[in-house]
Write a protein that holds these residues in place. Structure first.
Motif, PDB file in Angstrom:
ATOM      1  N   LEU A 125     -14.571  -9.125   2.205  1.00  0.00           N
ATOM      2  CA  LEU A 125     -15.303  -8.398   3.258  1.00  0.00           C
ATOM      3  C   LEU A 125     -16.004  -7.151   2.719  1.00  0.00           C
ATOM      4  O   LEU A 125     -16.839  -6.557   3.396  1.00  0.00           O
TER       5      LEU A 125
ATOM      6  N   ASN B 248      -5.702   7.480  -3.758  1.00  0.00           N
ATOM      7  CA  ASN B 248      -5.130   6.631  -2.706  1.00  0.00           C
ATOM      8  C   ASN B 248      -6.219   6.031  -1.816  1.00  0.00           C
ATOM      9  O   ASN B 248      -6.123   4.876  -1.390  1.00  0.00           O
ATOM     10  N   ALA B 249      -7.237   6.833  -1.508  1.00  0.00           N
ATOM     11  CA  ALA B 249      -8.318   6.338  -0.642  1.00  0.00           C
ATOM     12  C   ALA B 249      -9.045   5.179  -1.317  1.00  0.00           C
ATOM     13  O   ALA B 249      -9.309   4.144  -0.685  1.00  0.00           O
ATOM     14  N   ILE B 250      -9.347   5.341  -2.607  1.00  0.00           N
ATOM     15  CA  ILE B 250     -10.082   4.284  -3.323  1.00  0.00           C
ATOM     16  C   ILE B 250      -9.209   3.028  -3.455  1.00  0.00           C
ATOM     17  O   ILE B 250      -9.631   1.916  -3.131  1.00  0.00           O
TER      18      ILE B 250
ATOM     19  N   LEU C 106     -17.534  -2.953  -4.771  1.00  0.00           N
ATOM     20  CA  LEU C 106     -16.158  -2.551  -4.437  1.00  0.00           C
ATOM     21  C   LEU C 106     -15.184  -3.703  -4.708  1.00  0.00           C
ATOM     22  O   LEU C 106     -14.022  -3.480  -5.053  1.00  0.00           O
TER      23      LEU C 106
ATOM     24  N   MET D 261       0.834  -1.212   0.000  1.00  0.00           N
ATOM     25  CA  MET D 261       0.000   0.000   0.000  1.00  0.00           C
ATOM     26  C   MET D 261       0.868   1.262   0.000  1.00  0.00           C
ATOM     27  O   MET D 261       0.603   2.208  -0.748  1.00  0.00           O
TER      28      MET D 261
ATOM     29  N   SER E  92      -6.591   2.106  -1.683  1.00  0.00           N
ATOM     30  CA  SER E  92      -6.315   1.471  -0.384  1.00  0.00           C
ATOM     31  C   SER E  92      -7.501   0.631   0.084  1.00  0.00           C
ATOM     32  O   SER E  92      -7.320  -0.441   0.663  1.00  0.00           O
ATOM     33  N   THR E  93      -8.696   1.128  -0.169  1.00  0.00           N
ATOM     34  CA  THR E  93      -9.887   0.449   0.358  1.00  0.00           C
ATOM     35  C   THR E  93     -10.222  -0.826  -0.409  1.00  0.00           C
ATOM     36  O   THR E  93     -10.598  -1.834   0.194  1.00  0.00           O
TER      37      THR E  93
ATOM     38  N   ALA F 211      -5.136  -4.745   3.576  1.00  0.00           N
ATOM     39  CA  ALA F 211      -5.185  -5.040   5.013  1.00  0.00           C
ATOM     40  C   ALA F 211      -6.219  -6.081   5.384  1.00  0.00           C
ATOM     41  O   ALA F 211      -6.274  -6.516   6.530  1.00  0.00           O
ATOM     42  N   TYR F 212      -7.052  -6.460   4.448  1.00  0.00           N
ATOM     43  CA  TYR F 212      -8.110  -7.450   4.709  1.00  0.00           C
ATOM     44  C   TYR F 212      -8.504  -8.076   3.368  1.00  0.00           C
ATOM     45  O   TYR F 212      -8.299  -7.475   2.309  1.00  0.00           O
TER      46      TYR F 212
END
Lengths: 258, 266
Positions: A192, A177-179, A197, A66, A181-182, A187-188
């Motif tokens: 989930l 970056n927000a999109i 998404l 990331m 990263s999510t 991180a998961y």
């Protein structure tokens, strides 16, 4: 040959500029450990001590990729913005060098820097969780990243062109970056996430990169898993095409070319 | 003109400056509005990856929503600390001092942006949590929540002023701010105390930030680890202490700047 010399010269200059930013380097090395230990601590608390070190390692690798994604898109956005602010873009366009060579040299420096960065963090993580025996798998990751980051270079050319359009690197980089990263499963597991998404995550290159890196480190990577990366090279082609269009528009507006 | 009128005029001038700068960057507003929901989902799931079963517990979803609300609050104010170093690097700080404006007043112009960030980002987070994760939001003690929010806003305004003075001479203060914005809330009560192991619960009460951050989460969940009166009183004392410390640091910085011609307290 001439283009290679130009490329090597710019890469050297970019490396010197990177070395001057020691504080940033320390931060990017420190960040995946800090944030993964923070979530691991919270995970221990939430599960009554049942969080496993492999879960921590899963997130450590994810946060490292990331950081690579974030620094590459931010660098790309700032490269173009600073170029506009200082007049460097005009100099590049007016110089006897292909603008693409100049831009790709910067991207190449970033890629080499990020692979080196990954080796440092992953080596610490691998030794801590699996032992030194698994360190050899990092060599495989180096080869994999050298290929897998090519679409990212193309993706970030699109980010750079967006920056020229909006003239503000930080909000453009922040949004992307927000999109990224999510939806990328850093991180998961992306399972989930809501289904739309998940689809976005699969379209972007990063979820395939982070999954591939984890598989290689665990020793369970198969060549068949490379197939999405061939399609992802479309990002490189798209990035180069959009860059050429952007360059033509910029040249027409600023009126400089060699 | 009386001293109070001059002070009020300066404060309003700073607030106007902050609002003008904020409104000037419309692309930032657009970017923030879209990126906040994504960052919220990201941090939510990064923590809950370890215990995905909690995604089906309304109590925990509510508690974690308020945890991230405190993170937004702390983060919004912490980033204001970057402002003084930027002002110094741009050569603005010298002009600020010539006008007779104090550093704390100058910081107010940036802090108004923090308040707006909180006013926009906070409710947006609550909305995302409710719409995206199906959280039924509730606040067990609304009156205590109000006090806790006022206290936290005042505390972090003074704290960011202190930090700004300490970091003013650094070329990249954002590195420290970036680290602190995560460590401070999540080690000081942003994670609901009742989900922590028993041995950790008493340790975190030694963090001064606990008395500022814990009341926000506890007022929502209704689970105060210590009596609310005690927590809020200690929080109030800490707020006062931070105010005094920020004044002292500001005086030291100004004296050194006038004597040595550069902004640093080291």
């Amino acid at each position: 040959m001439r283009a290679l010399n130009q490329l090597a010269g710019i890469v050297e200059a970019e490396f010197k500029a990177l070395i001057r930013e020691a504080g940033v380097f320390i931060f990017v090395v420190f960040f995946p450990f800090m944030i993964s230990l923070l979530t691991y601590g919270a995970g221990q608390a939430l599960t009554g001590g049942a969080a496993s070190p492999t879960q921590w390692f899963y997130q450590l690798i994810g946060f490292t990729i990331m950081m690579i994604a974030l620094t590459m898109s931010s660098s790309s956005a700032w490269y173009f913005r600073r170029g506009m602010m200082t007049g460097r873009l005009e100099y590049i366009l007016a110089a006897p060098i292909s603008p693409l060579t100049a831009v790709l040299s910067s991207a190449l420096t970033n890629t080499i820097f990020n692979i080196a960065y990954f080796i440092v963090v992953a080596a610490i993580g691998v030794i801590a969780v699996y032992g030194a025996y698994y360190l050899a798998n990092i060599l495989g990751v180096i080869l994999f990243l050298a290929l897998a980051l090519l679409p990212v270079i193309g993706f970030n050319l699109l980010v750079g062109i967006l920056t020229i359009f909006f003239r503000e690197p930080e909000p453009v980089a922040n949004l992307i970056n927000a999109i990224v990263s999510t939806v990328s499963g850093f991180a998961y597991p992306i399972i989930l996430l809501p289904s739309f998404l998940q689809i976005l995550g699969l379209i972007l290159p990063y979820s395939h990169i982070v999954d591939g890196v984890r598989e290689i480190l665990a020793g369970s990577f198969r060549l068949a898993q490379l197939s999405p990366h061939i399609f992802l090279l479309g990002y490189l082609i798209l990035g180069l095409a959009v860059f050429k269009v952007g360059e033509a528009v910029y040249v027409r507006k600023s009126g400089v070319h060699w | 003109m009386s001293g109070r009128a001059v002070f009020t005029g300066r404060v309003f001038a700073e607030l106007e400056k902050g609002l003008t700068i904020y409104a000037r960057y419309k692309i930032w507003l657009f970017s923030d509005l879209i990126s906040w929901p994504f960052w919220t989902i990201f941090f939510f799931l990064s923590f809950l990856m370890y215990a995905p079963s909690l995604l089906s517990s309304q109590y925990h979803l509510n508690a974690f929503t308020w945890s991230f609300f405190t993170f937004i609050l702390v983060s919004s104010f912490m980033w204001a600390s970057n402002f003084l170093a930027t002002s110094a690097q741009a050569g603005i700080l010298e002009y600020v001092i010539i006008t007779g404006c104090s550093i704390r007043e100058h910081m107010l112009g940036r802090s108004i942006v923090s308040f707006i960030d909180l006013a926009v980002g906070g409710p947006l987070l609550l909305l995302i949590s409710a719409a995206g994760f199906g959280t039924r939001l509730f606040v067990a003690y609304p009156h205590l929540m109000f006090v806790a929010l006022v206290l936290a806003s005042a505390f972090f305004y003074f704290f960011s002023s202190m930090l700004a003075v300490l970091l003013v001479s650094l070329r990249s203060p954002w590195i420290i701010i970036n680290v602190a914005q995560f460590i401070i809330p999540f080690t000081s009560g942003a994670i609901p105390v009742e989900v922590l192991p028993a041995e950790l619960r008493s340790i975190i009460t030694y963090s001064p930030f606990f008395y500022i951050i814990h009341p926000i989460v506890a007022s929502a969940t209704g689970q105060y680890f210590l009596p609310p009166g005690l927590v809020l009183t200690v929080g109030g004392i800490l707020c006062l202490a931070t105010y005094l410390a920020s004044r002292v640091l500001e005086d030291v910085l100004l004296r050194r700047a006038l004597r040595h011609g550069k902004f640093t307290i080291f």
